[in-house]
Motif scaffolding. Structure first.
Motif, mmCIF file in Angstrom:
data_model
loop_
_atom_site.group_PDB
_atom_site.id
_atom_site.type_symbol
_atom_site.label_atom_id
_atom_site.label_comp_id
_atom_site.label_asym_id
_atom_site.label_seq_id
_atom_site.Cartn_x
_atom_site.Cartn_y
_atom_site.Cartn_z
ATOM 1 N N UNK A 101 0.822 -1.209 0.000
ATOM 2 C CA UNK A 101 0.000 0.000 0.000
ATOM 3 C C UNK A 101 0.859 1.264 0.000
ATOM 4 N N UNK A 102 1.956 1.233 0.750
ATOM 5 C CA UNK A 102 2.859 2.384 0.780
ATOM 6 C C UNK A 102 3.461 2.638 -0.597
ATOM 7 N N UNK A 103 3.785 1.557 -1.317
ATOM 8 C CA UNK A 103 4.358 1.700 -2.655
ATOM 9 C C UNK A 103 3.367 2.344 -3.613
ATOM 10 N N UNK A 104 2.110 1.932 -3.555
ATOM 11 C CA UNK A 104 1.091 2.545 -4.421
ATOM 12 C C UNK A 104 0.897 4.018 -4.084
ATOM 13 N N UNK A 105 0.902 4.326 -2.789
ATOM 14 C CA UNK A 105 0.778 5.730 -2.383
ATOM 15 C C UNK A 105 1.938 6.549 -2.929
ATOM 16 N N UNK A 106 3.122 6.005 -2.852
ATOM 17 C CA UNK A 106 4.314 6.726 -3.305
ATOM 18 C C UNK A 106 4.286 6.945 -4.818
ATOM 19 N N UNK A 110 -8.224 13.482 1.298
ATOM 20 C CA UNK A 110 -9.672 13.289 1.268
ATOM 21 C C UNK A 110 -10.061 12.122 0.367
ATOM 22 N N UNK A 111 -9.426 12.037 -0.791
ATOM 23 C CA UNK A 111 -9.723 10.947 -1.721
ATOM 24 C C UNK A 111 -9.299 9.605 -1.141
ATOM 25 N N UNK A 112 -8.144 9.572 -0.497
ATOM 26 C CA UNK A 112 -7.659 8.336 0.127
ATOM 27 C C UNK A 112 -8.655 7.829 1.166
ATOM 28 N N UNK A 158 -5.648 3.057 -1.136
ATOM 29 C CA UNK A 158 -4.503 3.083 -2.040
ATOM 30 C C UNK A 158 -4.907 2.738 -3.471
ATOM 31 N N UNK A 159 -5.728 1.699 -3.630
ATOM 32 C CA UNK A 159 -6.200 1.342 -4.963
ATOM 33 C C UNK A 159 -7.142 2.400 -5.524
ATOM 34 N N UNK A 160 -7.877 3.068 -4.644
ATOM 35 C CA UNK A 160 -8.728 4.167 -5.095
ATOM 36 C C UNK A 160 -7.908 5.294 -5.702
ATOM 37 N N UNK A 161 -6.777 5.611 -5.065
ATOM 38 C CA UNK A 161 -5.889 6.627 -5.621
ATOM 39 C C UNK A 161 -5.281 6.167 -6.941
ATOM 40 N N UNK A 214 -13.529 -4.830 -0.626
ATOM 41 C CA UNK A 214 -12.940 -3.538 -0.253
ATOM 42 C C UNK A 214 -12.134 -2.955 -1.401
ATOM 43 N N UNK A 215 -11.421 -3.816 -2.111
ATOM 44 C CA UNK A 215 -10.627 -3.357 -3.249
ATOM 45 C C UNK A 215 -11.515 -2.743 -4.325
ATOM 46 N N UNK A 216 -12.539 -3.475 -4.732
ATOM 47 C CA UNK A 216 -13.392 -2.996 -5.817
ATOM 48 C C UNK A 216 -14.229 -1.782 -5.380
ATOM 49 N N UNK A 217 -14.623 -1.754 -4.111
ATOM 50 C CA UNK A 217 -15.343 -0.584 -3.619
ATOM 51 C C UNK A 217 -14.485 0.665 -3.670
ATOM 52 N N UNK A 218 -13.226 0.548 -3.230
ATOM 53 C CA UNK A 218 -12.311 1.686 -3.286
ATOM 54 C C UNK A 218 -11.972 2.077 -4.706
#
Length: 236
Positions: free
Chosen positions: A83-88, A105-107, A149-152, A200-204
């Motif tokens: 998750x940290x890698x996707x955020x970065x 806010x989006x996260x 993270x996947x939402x971002x 949770x993944x698909x919802x985000x």
């Protein structure tokens, strides 16, 4: 904030921005506190912060969709690192384009949307398919910031929708093609038995797409139509 982006988007090894650093540090500190609490015998307290769909929906534990975002699998540091890698990689560009407040806010919105999707789908499966493997979604604990993270990530794809991107071993491709690759991977994960909360993944991801395309939060239809007409006139 301008939506103008480069002709070729390239998130390869970007320099992390303050908002991204703040999110990663927050998740890391929360994970360390989670592990210390479990070792100190406060496992029940940590469990109360996890998302149990049945407890959140019927037990009044409405804080769980929020607190579960700060927790990760205590048996796998890779859960946090992924998750940290996707955020970065993707959050950095988004913060540069949209700002720190938009990023955070989006996260949070995508993370909570993933939790809500888990509660809703878990309840639906509990009613339609009780006493099956699908019913486990209703009463199994869920932790992690993957929905956010996947939402971002999907917001990044939605914003760069028609542009060419260069991603590691994937090479040069359009953003929507990369989006199809991400969805395909998530479908395979959902069909596997690795215990990932695909709801949770698909919802985000769904919320991230709506935000990235400017469809969330809902706006006045007249203002949206006027904005589109103005954009068409500007392009001409």
């Amino acid at each position: 904030m301008s939506r103008t982006v480069d002709a070729t988007a390239n998130p390869l090894i970007p320099r992390p921005t303050p908002g991204v650093i703040a999110l990663i540090v927050t998740l890391t500190v929360a994970y360390a506190a989670q592990l210390l609490a479990i070792r100190a015998g406060a496992g029940e307290f940590v469990s109360a912060l996890m998302l149990y769909p049945d407890q959140a929906a019927l037990g009044g534990r409405l804080w769980q969709p929020f607190t579960s975002l700060l927790l990760h699998d205590p048996t796998s540091v890779g859960h946090l690192l992924n998750n940290a890698l996707m955020l970065w990689l993707f959050g950095t560009t988004l913060e540069q384009q949209r700002g720190r407040r938009w990023l955070i806010t989006t996260f949070v919105t995508c993370g909570v949307a993933g939790a809500v999707a888990t509660v809703f789908i878990g309840g639906l499966l509990h009613l339609v398919m009780p006493d099956t493997q699908f019913d486990s979604v209703w009463n199994s604990p869920v932790v992690g910031a993957s929905g956010g993270a996947l939402g971002l990530l999907v917001s990044w794809i939605a914003i760069h929708w028609g542009q060419k991107i260069n991603l590691f071993l994937f090479g040069l491709m359009k953003a929507q093609t990369f989006g199809l690759v991400v969805v395909a991977i998530e479908i395979l994960v959902a069909l596997s038995y690795d215990g990932t909360s695909s709801t949770s993944h698909f919802g985000g991801m769904g919320m991230g797409f709506l935000i990235g395309r400017g469809l969330w939060p809902p706006r006045n239809p007249r203002k949206m139509l006027a904005k589109r007409q103005h954009a068409k006139t500007h392009d001409r």
